[in-house]
Write a protein that holds these residues in place. Structure first.
Motif, short mmCIF file in Angstrom:
data_model
loop_
_atom_site.label_atom_id
_atom_site.label_comp_id
_atom_site.label_asym_id
_atom_site.label_seq_id
_atom_site.Cartn_x
_atom_site.Cartn_y
_atom_site.Cartn_z
N ILE A 32 11.81 33.92 -4.82
CA ILE A 32 12.28 32.53 -4.81
C ILE A 32 11.13 31.63 -5.20
CG2 ILE A 32 13.22 30.64 -3.41
CD1 ILE A 32 14.39 32.78 -1.53
N SER A 33 11.33 30.86 -6.27
CA SER A 33 10.34 29.88 -6.70
C SER A 33 10.97 28.49 -6.56
CB SER A 33 9.95 30.10 -8.17
OG SER A 33 9.41 31.40 -8.34
N SER A 34 10.30 27.60 -5.84
CA SER A 34 10.90 26.30 -5.54
C SER A 34 9.92 25.17 -5.83
CB SER A 34 11.32 26.25 -4.05
OG SER A 34 11.87 25.00 -3.73
N PHE A 35 10.43 24.11 -6.46
CA PHE A 35 9.67 22.87 -6.62
C PHE A 35 10.36 21.79 -5.81
CE2 PHE A 35 9.20 18.75 -8.95
CZ PHE A 35 7.91 18.49 -8.50
N GLN A 36 9.60 21.13 -4.94
CA GLN A 36 10.16 20.12 -4.06
C GLN A 36 9.32 18.84 -4.13
OE1 GLN A 36 13.01 20.48 -2.32
NE2 GLN A 36 13.27 22.55 -3.15
N PRO A 37 9.86 17.77 -4.73
CA PRO A 37 9.11 16.52 -4.84
C PRO A 37 9.32 15.55 -3.69
CG PRO A 37 11.06 16.38 -6.19
CD PRO A 37 11.07 17.75 -5.57
N GLN A 38 10.32 15.82 -2.82
CA GLN A 38 10.67 14.88 -1.76
C GLN A 38 10.46 15.43 -0.35
OE1 GLN A 38 11.67 11.76 -2.24
NE2 GLN A 38 12.00 11.76 -4.44
N VAL B 259 5.21 14.66 -0.48
CA VAL B 259 5.91 15.29 0.64
C VAL B 259 5.05 15.23 1.91
CG1 VAL B 259 6.81 17.49 1.52
CG2 VAL B 259 7.25 16.81 -0.86
N LEU B 260 3.74 15.38 1.74
CA LEU B 260 2.84 15.38 2.89
C LEU B 260 2.71 14.00 3.51
CD1 LEU B 260 -0.08 17.54 1.40
CD2 LEU B 260 2.04 18.32 2.50
N HIS B 261 2.93 12.97 2.72
CA HIS B 261 2.72 11.60 3.19
C HIS B 261 4.00 10.92 3.67
CE1 HIS B 261 -1.48 11.31 1.72
NE2 HIS B 261 -1.06 12.17 0.80
N ARG B 262 5.15 11.52 3.40
CA ARG B 262 6.42 10.90 3.79
C ARG B 262 6.75 11.33 5.22
NH1 ARG B 262 8.83 12.11 -0.37
NH2 ARG B 262 8.61 10.10 -1.40
N PRO B 263 6.61 10.42 6.19
CA PRO B 263 6.67 10.80 7.62
C PRO B 263 8.08 10.91 8.19
CG PRO B 263 6.13 8.48 7.44
CD PRO B 263 6.26 8.99 6.02
N PHE B 264 8.73 12.00 7.93
CA PHE B 264 10.04 12.23 8.55
C PHE B 264 9.85 12.52 10.04
CE2 PHE B 264 11.73 12.77 4.29
CZ PHE B 264 13.01 12.25 4.43
N GLY B 265 10.49 11.72 10.86
CA GLY B 265 10.50 11.98 12.29
C GLY B 265 9.30 11.47 13.06
N THR C 138 10.10 23.07 10.08
CA THR C 138 10.24 23.24 11.53
C THR C 138 11.60 22.70 11.95
OG1 THR C 138 9.33 21.06 12.08
CG2 THR C 138 7.75 22.89 11.85
N GLU C 139 12.02 23.06 13.14
CA GLU C 139 13.32 22.59 13.61
C GLU C 139 13.33 21.06 13.76
OE1 GLU C 139 16.42 23.25 17.36
OE2 GLU C 139 14.87 24.76 16.91
N ALA C 140 12.24 20.50 14.27
CA ALA C 140 12.18 19.04 14.47
C ALA C 140 12.19 18.30 13.14
CB ALA C 140 10.95 18.68 15.29
N TYR C 141 11.46 18.82 12.16
CA TYR C 141 11.44 18.18 10.83
C TYR C 141 12.82 18.29 10.19
CZ TYR C 141 9.91 17.31 5.98
OH TYR C 141 9.76 16.81 4.70
N ALA C 142 13.45 19.47 10.30
CA ALA C 142 14.79 19.64 9.74
C ALA C 142 15.77 18.66 10.36
CB ALA C 142 15.26 21.08 9.97
N ARG C 143 15.66 18.46 11.66
CA ARG C 143 16.56 17.53 12.34
C ARG C 143 16.35 16.11 11.81
NH1 ARG C 143 19.70 17.52 16.74
NH2 ARG C 143 19.14 19.71 17.11
N ALA C 144 15.08 15.72 11.62
CA ALA C 144 14.79 14.37 11.11
C ALA C 144 15.33 14.21 9.70
CB ALA C 144 13.29 14.12 11.15
N VAL C 145 15.17 15.22 8.86
CA VAL C 145 15.67 15.16 7.48
C VAL C 145 17.19 15.06 7.45
CG1 VAL C 145 15.94 16.53 5.37
CG2 VAL C 145 13.70 16.35 6.45
N LEU C 146 17.85 15.91 8.23
CA LEU C 146 19.31 15.92 8.23
C LEU C 146 19.88 14.65 8.85
CD1 LEU C 146 19.74 19.67 9.21
CD2 LEU C 146 20.43 18.64 7.05
#
Length: 282
Positions: A103-109, A163-169, A117-125
């Motif tokens: 699996i090769s993935s590019f993620q800009p967001q 992605v590192l600077h966008r503070p979800f949660g 992590t579960e907490a980050y996933a919850r914040a994103v969703l």
């Protein structure tokens, strides 16, 4: 209210799970309260799962199997249940993700779902205004089980530095998430590179995409748009995306330098000495 006797076990994985729970519980001669006492939950929760009002978790399923002696029946079934909670347009991809060898993935967001992590996933969703938040989070965590297999896929992820600077949660959740990314540097089957701001223009300005490879099946490309997904095995498209991915990897920092950048952002933006707004203290 759903009458358990009216459930059609063939209607969905969740209906089948509820039907099987009631059948096997009664076969063991247990009332809902008795089973709840054994697996440390309420009779109400047992009833909600039996009537499809509540989606079971993996932990709940493992405790059921231990209590009822069902030989991992519910532990196997819960994977299908949780996958059925994914958006309908995403389910086909999730099934292919399970079978992929690379699996090769590019993620800009966002951090790639398999690495969240579960907490980050919850914040994103939650930010996406999704319904059934608990079920969506559980389904995303279930996807990550492919990384725990005896032979997991080889996963390579290029993350835009944004992605590192966008503070979800919030700060704590981001600190935990960046810690998780740093943990992956010690796993041979996972590689993470950061595309730095200094890279400037790059060949993937159209957005995130994944390239999946399989044993014996054609490679595919997956990309999302609002409320839908595009999956293709068209050789030209797959070749073009693979070529773009090669350029992204070449422009990105090495795995070692990427880990160093992740650690630096973690301390400067989300460490104990950072300001509440996430900026470093001068």
């Amino acid at each position: 209210m759903v009458n358990i006797r009216d459930l059609d076990p063939s209607a969905s994985p969740l209906d089948y799970y509820g039907y099987e729970l009631r059948r096997l519980r009664e076969a063991a001669g247990l009332k809902q309260q008795q089973l709840g006492d054994i697996i440390f939950c309420t009779a109400s929760l047992i009833g909600q799962v039996e009537t499809t009002k509540k989606v079971p978790t993996r932990d709940f399923s493992e405790r059921l199997d231990a209590a009822l002696g069902t030989d991992w029946h519910f532990s196997r079934l819960v994977g299908l249940v949780l996958r059925s909670q994914l958006p309908s347009w995403f389910q086909a991809y999730a099934e292919m993700e399970v079978r992929a060898t690379h699996i090769s993935s590019f993620q800009p967001q966002l951090v790639y779902g398999l690495l969240q992590t579960e907490a980050y996933a919850r914040a994103v969703l939650q930010a996406g205004w999704g319904e059934k938040l608990d079920e969506a989070v559980a389904a995303r965590m279930e996807r990550q089980r492919i990384l725990q297999r005896e032979r997991p896929p080889l996963v390579w992820v290029v993350l835009d530095e944004a992605v590192l600077h966008r503070p979800f949660g919030g700060r704590e959740i981001m600190r935990e998430q960046l810690d998780r990314l740093l943990e992956f540097q010690f796993r041979r089957e996972v590689g993470i590179q950061i595309l730095p701001f200094s890279a400037g223009q790059h060949p993937a300005t159209v957005g995130a995409f994944n390239v999946l490879r399989f044993d014996g099946d054609p490679d595919i490309v997956y990309a999302e748009s609002y409320g839908s997904a595009h999956v293709t095995a068209n050789p030209e498209t797959v070749g073009d995306c693979a070529h773009r991915y090669d350029h992204l990897q070449a422009a990105a920092l090495s795995v070692e330098d990427s880990a160093a950048l992740i650690a630096r952002v973690r301390e400067e933006r989300y460490g104990d000495h950072a300001r509440p707004d996430g900026r470093a203290v001068a």
